[in-house]
Design a protein around this motif. Structure first.
Motif, mmCIF file in Angstrom:
data_model
loop_
_atom_site.group_PDB
_atom_site.id
_atom_site.type_symbol
_atom_site.label_atom_id
_atom_site.label_comp_id
_atom_site.label_asym_id
_atom_site.label_seq_id
_atom_site.Cartn_x
_atom_site.Cartn_y
_atom_site.Cartn_z
ATOM 1 N N GLY A 54 -23.575 -24.746 41.635
ATOM 2 C CA GLY A 54 -23.396 -23.591 40.769
ATOM 3 C C GLY A 54 -22.567 -23.843 39.532
ATOM 4 O O GLY A 54 -22.440 -22.956 38.684
ATOM 5 N N THR A 55 -21.997 -25.039 39.401
ATOM 6 C CA THR A 55 -21.202 -25.345 38.213
ATOM 7 C C THR A 55 -22.074 -26.010 37.147
ATOM 8 O O THR A 55 -23.099 -26.618 37.436
ATOM 9 C CB THR A 55 -20.028 -26.278 38.545
ATOM 10 N N THR A 56 -21.635 -25.874 35.904
ATOM 11 C CA THR A 56 -22.348 -26.491 34.787
ATOM 12 C C THR A 56 -21.804 -27.894 34.556
ATOM 13 O O THR A 56 -20.596 -28.087 34.420
ATOM 14 C CB THR A 56 -22.194 -25.650 33.507
ATOM 15 N N VAL A 57 -22.695 -28.858 34.529
ATOM 16 C CA VAL A 57 -22.317 -30.269 34.397
ATOM 17 C C VAL A 57 -22.754 -30.778 33.027
ATOM 18 O O VAL A 57 -23.871 -30.506 32.578
ATOM 19 C CB VAL A 57 -22.976 -31.118 35.504
ATOM 20 N N LYS A 58 -21.861 -31.520 32.383
ATOM 21 C CA LYS A 58 -22.165 -32.080 31.064
ATOM 22 C C LYS A 58 -22.619 -33.526 31.196
ATOM 23 O O LYS A 58 -22.033 -34.314 31.933
ATOM 24 C CB LYS A 58 -20.933 -32.010 30.150
ATOM 25 N N PHE A 59 -23.679 -33.864 30.474
ATOM 26 C CA PHE A 59 -24.176 -35.239 30.389
ATOM 27 C C PHE A 59 -23.857 -35.783 28.998
ATOM 28 O O PHE A 59 -23.934 -35.055 28.012
ATOM 29 C CB PHE A 59 -25.696 -35.301 30.599
ATOM 30 N N ASP A 60 -23.527 -37.061 28.938
ATOM 31 C CA ASP A 60 -23.215 -37.681 27.646
ATOM 32 C C ASP A 60 -23.826 -39.076 27.581
ATOM 33 O O ASP A 60 -23.646 -39.884 28.501
ATOM 34 C CB ASP A 60 -21.707 -37.766 27.436
ATOM 35 N N ALA A 61 -24.548 -39.346 26.511
ATOM 36 C CA ALA A 61 -25.126 -40.674 26.280
ATOM 37 C C ALA A 61 -24.581 -41.213 24.963
ATOM 38 O O ALA A 61 -24.768 -40.592 23.912
ATOM 39 C CB ALA A 61 -26.646 -40.603 26.235
ATOM 40 N N THR A 107 -26.998 -26.705 35.055
ATOM 41 C CA THR A 107 -26.387 -26.062 36.215
ATOM 42 C C THR A 107 -27.238 -26.353 37.447
ATOM 43 O O THR A 107 -28.445 -26.087 37.456
ATOM 44 C CB THR A 107 -26.275 -24.541 36.006
ATOM 45 N N PHE A 108 -26.604 -26.917 38.476
ATOM 46 C CA PHE A 108 -27.298 -27.254 39.720
ATOM 47 C C PHE A 108 -27.033 -26.148 40.741
ATOM 48 O O PHE A 108 -25.886 -25.888 41.097
ATOM 49 C CB PHE A 108 -26.793 -28.591 40.264
ATOM 50 N N ASN A 109 -28.094 -25.531 41.222
ATOM 51 C CA ASN A 109 -27.947 -24.381 42.117
ATOM 52 C C ASN A 109 -28.210 -24.702 43.581
ATOM 53 O O ASN A 109 -28.130 -23.813 44.428
ATOM 54 C CB ASN A 109 -28.883 -23.251 41.664
ATOM 55 N N GLU A 110 -28.526 -25.965 43.883
ATOM 56 C CA GLU A 110 -28.781 -26.354 45.269
ATOM 57 C C GLU A 110 -28.024 -27.626 45.612
ATOM 58 O O GLU A 110 -27.836 -28.502 44.759
ATOM 59 C CB GLU A 110 -30.278 -26.594 45.501
ATOM 60 N N ASP A 111 -27.592 -27.720 46.882
ATOM 61 C CA ASP A 111 -26.989 -28.962 47.357
ATOM 62 C C ASP A 111 -28.033 -30.071 47.336
ATOM 63 O O ASP A 111 -29.226 -29.825 47.528
ATOM 64 C CB ASP A 111 -26.478 -28.795 48.798
ATOM 65 N N GLY A 112 -27.578 -31.281 47.139
ATOM 66 C CA GLY A 112 -28.506 -32.407 47.202
ATOM 67 C C GLY A 112 -28.099 -33.541 46.289
ATOM 68 O O GLY A 112 -27.096 -33.465 45.571
ATOM 69 N N VAL A 113 -28.876 -34.595 46.346
ATOM 70 C CA VAL A 113 -28.691 -35.740 45.455
ATOM 71 C C VAL A 113 -29.714 -35.623 44.332
ATOM 72 O O VAL A 113 -30.913 -35.438 44.585
ATOM 73 C CB VAL A 113 -28.878 -37.071 46.208
ATOM 74 N N HIS A 126 -36.851 -48.020 22.778
ATOM 75 C CA HIS A 126 -36.654 -46.974 23.780
ATOM 76 C C HIS A 126 -35.772 -47.521 24.893
ATOM 77 O O HIS A 126 -35.926 -48.664 25.319
ATOM 78 C CB HIS A 126 -38.002 -46.537 24.362
ATOM 79 N N ASN A 127 -34.844 -46.695 25.338
ATOM 80 C CA ASN A 127 -33.997 -47.059 26.470
ATOM 81 C C ASN A 127 -33.876 -45.833 27.360
ATOM 82 O O ASN A 127 -33.837 -44.700 26.855
ATOM 83 C CB ASN A 127 -32.617 -47.527 25.992
ATOM 84 N N MET A 128 -33.823 -46.043 28.674
ATOM 85 C CA MET A 128 -33.873 -44.889 29.582
ATOM 86 C C MET A 128 -33.073 -45.130 30.859
ATOM 87 O O MET A 128 -33.634 -45.129 31.961
ATOM 88 C CB MET A 128 -35.327 -44.553 29.921
ATOM 89 N N PRO A 129 -31.773 -45.322 30.758
ATOM 90 C CA PRO A 129 -30.967 -45.503 31.973
ATOM 91 C C PRO A 129 -30.909 -44.223 32.797
ATOM 92 O O PRO A 129 -31.067 -43.118 32.273
ATOM 93 C CB PRO A 129 -29.588 -45.874 31.421
ATOM 94 N N LYS A 130 -30.674 -44.387 34.090
ATOM 95 C CA LYS A 130 -30.544 -43.218 34.954
ATOM 96 C C LYS A 130 -29.405 -43.437 35.936
ATOM 97 O O LYS A 130 -28.964 -44.565 36.173
ATOM 98 C CB LYS A 130 -31.846 -42.937 35.702
ATOM 99 N N THR A 131 -28.935 -42.342 36.505
ATOM 100 C CA THR A 131 -27.860 -42.397 37.484
ATOM 101 C C THR A 131 -28.032 -41.241 38.459
ATOM 102 O O THR A 131 -28.908 -40.387 38.288
ATOM 103 C CB THR A 131 -26.489 -42.339 36.789
ATOM 104 N N LYS A 132 -27.191 -41.213 39.493
ATOM 105 C CA LYS A 132 -27.275 -40.164 40.507
ATOM 106 C C LYS A 132 -26.032 -39.288 40.465
ATOM 107 O O LYS A 132 -24.951 -39.734 40.102
ATOM 108 C CB LYS A 132 -27.420 -40.775 41.906
ATOM 109 N N ILE A 133 -26.211 -38.040 40.869
ATOM 110 C CA ILE A 133 -25.099 -37.114 41.016
ATOM 111 C C ILE A 133 -25.300 -36.333 42.310
ATOM 112 O O ILE A 133 -26.412 -35.896 42.623
ATOM 113 C CB ILE A 133 -24.984 -36.161 39.802
ATOM 114 N N THR A 134 -24.229 -36.194 43.087
ATOM 115 C CA THR A 134 -24.271 -35.449 44.343
ATOM 116 C C THR A 134 -23.737 -34.044 44.098
ATOM 117 O O THR A 134 -22.637 -33.870 43.566
ATOM 118 C CB THR A 134 -23.424 -36.143 45.419
ATOM 119 N N ILE A 135 -24.509 -33.058 44.487
ATOM 120 C CA ILE A 135 -24.128 -31.663 44.284
ATOM 121 C C ILE A 135 -23.824 -31.015 45.635
ATOM 122 O O ILE A 135 -24.604 -31.127 46.585
ATOM 123 C CB ILE A 135 -25.256 -30.884 43.575
#
Length: 250
Positions: A54-61, A107-113, A126-135
């Motif tokens: 339910g919180t708002t998360v900021k992404f930065d590249a 904003t992530f409204n559900e638990d999960g990865v 083009h570059n496209m890195p990715k990562t994981k976040i646990t909610i």
């Protein structure tokens, strides 16, 4: 007197030779700095490892090239999806902060990865890195993450750069950017499989490495209408991944 003239002439030639040599050295230095293959496009993706539901998360590249900020990227988008549900991902437009940083919020409204992947297109690269976040609940998220190994997202990312417009009977360049574990994939065998929607005739076009992690080929679509493009990626250590996209030919 004659010897004096010869000595003066020799001195002038020596000075001229030294001057030309210095100019040549300077030119070579500039060529090494500005010429040759362009520097790789680097993207430093910052996403919190964990956040509450339910919180708002900021992404930065932070986008750089050769150590300098890239303030003029053509396009930056964030792709967000829950583990195992990439087909239901959503895209977020990034805000250009004018200092090489491109940000977005979600904003992530559900638990999960979840996976967060940023797609950066700038200066013909083009570059496209990715990562994981646990909610939310880490244990619930971990259970979901290991629920079915067959649905885990691949460490290989394939991005098809669709031409802006495709006209029948005109040659176009097909470009695929491929990364493995957030690094450009080199020495891969890449093929474009192309067929018109509703047709049983499939054509296979080999792509060549244009730069690190970038593979290109050319193709002429003969008819108007919808086409399917499947990109196959293989290598000598057993890798075999593919994605399928559609294009519209006018």
């Amino acid at each position: 007197m004659k010897m004096k003239r010869l000595y003066s002439l020799f001195t002038m030639m020596l000075v001229l030779a030294l001057f030309l040599s210095a100019c040549g050295t300077k030119k070579d230095e500039n060529s090494n700095k500005n010429g040759g293959a362009p520097e790789m496009l680097n993207v430093d993706l910052k996403v919190p490892e964990q956040a509450d539901k339910g919180t708002t998360v900021k992404f930065d590249a932070n986008v750089t090239q050769g150590g300098e900020a890239v303030k003029d990227a053509d396009e930056v988008k964030y792709q967000v999806w829950m583990d195992g549900m990439k087909d239901d991902s959503k895209m977020l437009d990034a805000k250009n902060e004018k200092d090489g940083h491109y940000t977005a919020e979600n904003t992530f409204n559900e638990d999960g990865v979840y996976y967060v992947q940023v797609h950066v297109t700038a200066r013909d690269m083009h570059n496209m890195p990715k990562t994981k976040i646990t909610i939310g609940n880490p244990e619930a998220a971990e259970d979901h993450d290991h629920a079915d190994g067959d649905h885990h997202d691949s460490s290989v990312d394939i991005h098809f750069m669709k031409p802006e417009t495709i006209s029948a009977n005109q040659n176009v360049t097909l470009t695929a950017h491929i990364m493995k574990e957030n690094q450009p994939l080199e020495n891969a065998d890449v093929r474009f499989e192309i067929w018109q929607d509703g047709s049983d005739k499939h054509e296979y076009i080999d792509a060549k490495a244009a730069s690190t992690g970038q593979y290109k080929s050319s193709y002429t679509f003969k008819n108007t209408g919808k086409y399917n493009v499947k990109i196959h990626v293989e290598n000598k250590v057993g890798l075999h991944e593919h994605i399928e996209q559609t294009v519209e030919v006018k």
